[in-house]
Scaffold this motif. Structure first.
Motif, mmCIF file in Angstrom:
data_model
loop_
_atom_site.group_PDB
_atom_site.id
_atom_site.type_symbol
_atom_site.label_atom_id
_atom_site.label_comp_id
_atom_site.label_asym_id
_atom_site.label_seq_id
_atom_site.Cartn_x
_atom_site.Cartn_y
_atom_site.Cartn_z
ATOM 1 N N THR A 60 -6.463 20.788 -42.073
ATOM 2 C CA THR A 60 -7.286 20.735 -43.277
ATOM 3 C C THR A 60 -6.752 21.823 -44.198
ATOM 4 O OG1 THR A 60 -9.197 19.994 -42.024
ATOM 5 C CG2 THR A 60 -9.615 20.877 -44.234
ATOM 6 N N MET A 61 -6.332 21.402 -45.382
ATOM 7 C CA MET A 61 -5.713 22.315 -46.330
ATOM 8 C C MET A 61 -6.778 23.112 -47.081
ATOM 9 S SD MET A 61 -2.689 21.581 -45.540
ATOM 10 C CE MET A 61 -1.995 22.777 -46.659
ATOM 11 N N ARG A 62 -6.386 24.197 -47.694
ATOM 12 C CA ARG A 62 -7.298 24.992 -48.513
ATOM 13 C C ARG A 62 -7.854 24.164 -49.670
ATOM 14 N NH1 ARG A 62 -6.806 30.863 -48.612
ATOM 15 N NH2 ARG A 62 -5.928 31.465 -46.627
ATOM 16 N N GLU A 63 -7.090 23.173 -50.116
ATOM 17 C CA GLU A 63 -7.530 22.310 -51.207
ATOM 18 C C GLU A 63 -8.576 21.302 -50.764
ATOM 19 O OE1 GLU A 63 -3.046 23.127 -51.802
ATOM 20 O OE2 GLU A 63 -4.326 22.582 -50.147
ATOM 21 N N GLY A 64 -8.790 21.189 -49.429
ATOM 22 C CA GLY A 64 -9.794 20.277 -48.905
ATOM 23 C C GLY A 64 -9.244 18.994 -48.308
#
Length: 126
Positions: A60-64
């Motif tokens: 899961t990326m920081r961007e969501g």
């Protein structure tokens, strides 16, 4: 890998030689995960998709957004929901640095902070 960092299928003369180079893909994927953990929101190994040929990480990326990454002898590549895959990178760090603005920002901020700490330490010694 060849000089461009791409997997070189001619590196092994026979399938028998490829079999001799068995990897612990779970350990390899976990090592890649440790390298990038600070730059992503969440990372887990998909045990069901880990085989003798590679391991799969769900990130899961920081961007969501959520990404599925396959780590194998070929390198690291994102796997799409339809089963297709993208460009192959030599490491998970390289893949994320080239495909995620949030990861790239985290990396740049971390590098900047480390360099500033070195400068501060040198100035304190003077």
């Amino acid at each position: 890998r060849n000089h461009d960092g791409q997997f070189d299928p001619d590196r092994f003369d026979t399938e028998h030689e490829r079999e001799r180079v068995r990897m612990d893909w779970r350990a390899e994927a976990e090592a890649h995960g440790r390298d990038v953990r600070g730059g992503v929101a969440e990372l887990r190994l998909d045990e069901a998709a880990t085989t003798q040929d590679g391991a799969t990480l769900v990130i899961t990326m920081r961007e969501g957004s959520t990404r599925t990454i396959r780590v194998s002898m070929d390198g690291c590549q994102e796997v799409c929901s339809d089963g297709s895959s993208h460009r192959v990178f030599d490491s998970l760090h390289s893949l994320l640095l080239n495909t995620s603005d949030g990861y790239k920002q985290h990396f740049n901020d971390s590098l900047r902070a480390s360099l500033q700490a070195l400068v501060d330490a040198q100035e304190a010694e003077m």
